[in-house]
Design a protein around this motif. Structure first.
Motif, PDB file in Angstrom:
ATOM      1  N   ALA A   1      58.598  76.693  81.919  1.00  0.00           N
ATOM      2  CA  ALA A   1      59.590  77.759  82.077  1.00  0.00           C
ATOM      3  C   ALA A   1      60.113  77.776  83.505  1.00  0.00           C
ATOM      4  O   ALA A   1      59.405  77.425  84.448  1.00  0.00           O
TER       5      ALA A   1
ATOM      6  N   VAL B   1      71.067  82.202  72.354  1.00  0.00           N
ATOM      7  CA  VAL B   1      70.066  81.586  73.226  1.00  0.00           C
ATOM      8  C   VAL B   1      69.416  82.635  74.120  1.00  0.00           C
ATOM      9  O   VAL B   1      68.196  82.635  74.316  1.00  0.00           O
ATOM     10  N   GLY B   2      70.211  83.555  74.673  1.00  0.00           N
ATOM     11  CA  GLY B   2      69.649  84.617  75.502  1.00  0.00           C
ATOM     12  C   GLY B   2      68.678  85.496  74.738  1.00  0.00           C
ATOM     13  O   GLY B   2      67.659  85.934  75.270  1.00  0.00           O
TER      14      GLY B   2
ATOM     15  N   ARG C   1      65.418  83.125  73.786  1.00  0.00           N
ATOM     16  CA  ARG C   1      64.755  82.310  74.809  1.00  0.00           C
ATOM     17  C   ARG C   1      63.332  82.752  75.100  1.00  0.00           C
ATOM     18  O   ARG C   1      62.488  81.925  75.410  1.00  0.00           O
ATOM     19  N   THR C   2      63.022  84.024  74.969  1.00  0.00           N
ATOM     20  CA  THR C   2      61.651  84.465  75.225  1.00  0.00           C
ATOM     21  C   THR C   2      60.714  84.081  74.080  1.00  0.00           C
ATOM     22  O   THR C   2      59.515  83.996  74.266  1.00  0.00           O
TER      23      THR C   2
ATOM     24  N   PHE D   1      60.955  81.204  72.445  1.00  0.00           N
ATOM     25  CA  PHE D   1      60.942  79.743  72.352  1.00  0.00           C
ATOM     26  C   PHE D   1      59.872  79.201  73.289  1.00  0.00           C
ATOM     27  O   PHE D   1      60.131  78.819  74.412  1.00  0.00           O
TER      28      PHE D   1
ATOM     29  N   GLN E   1      59.145  74.197  71.281  1.00  0.00           N
ATOM     30  CA  GLN E   1      59.788  73.054  71.937  1.00  0.00           C
ATOM     31  C   GLN E   1      59.267  71.746  71.349  1.00  0.00           C
ATOM     32  O   GLN E   1      60.031  70.806  71.108  1.00  0.00           O
TER      33      GLN E   1
END
Length: 129
Positions: free
Chosen positions: A24, A93-94, A97-98, A100, A105
């Motif tokens: 991250a 995405v915003g 994102r937390t 993911f 991944q």
């Protein structure tokens, strides 16, 4: 040449499958950095021959079908459509994102590698015909 393309796809699949999840980001980017990233992406997009040829093809196809084509309407349509696409994409995405994490991944890397390897194998199978 098709064999070379298939081999490149297999190599890319292998590299993606072996790639570990990224760490991250430690800090948020400042406004100056964001402006530089935006400008670089903008210039890269404008200098991409595939993008230029795609827009030429689409504009030519649309202009050839209408009695009176307005270039301003087409440009405005591309501008509004692109802006909406990027706004929706950035919002999704915003939001996600937390959620993911490294496990997700890894799953995405393996799915991408499998898809690329599938395309490569399909290409090689087509050569056998």
């Amino acid at each position: 040449t098709a064999t070379v393309g298939a081999v490149v796809l297999l190599w890319m699949a292998w590299r993606i499958a072996r790639q570990p999840p990224t760490a991250a980001r430690a800090a948020e980017a400042n406004a100056g950095t964001l402006l530089k990233l935006f400008a670089g992406t903008f210039v890269l997009t404008l200098s991409n021959p595939t993008t230029i040829l795609s827009f030429l093809a689409v504009f030519g196809a649309i202009a050839g079908r209408t009695a009176q084509a307005s270039p301003w309407a087409m440009v405005a349509g591309v501008l509004v459509g692109s802006a909406l696409w990027w706004l929706v994409l950035a919002a999704v995405v915003g939001h996600l994102r937390t959620r993911f994490d490294a496990a997700w991944q890894r799953r995405v890397n393996l799915a991408s590698a499998a898809l690329l390897a599938g395309f490569a194998l399909w290409q090689l199978a087509q050569l056998q015909r």
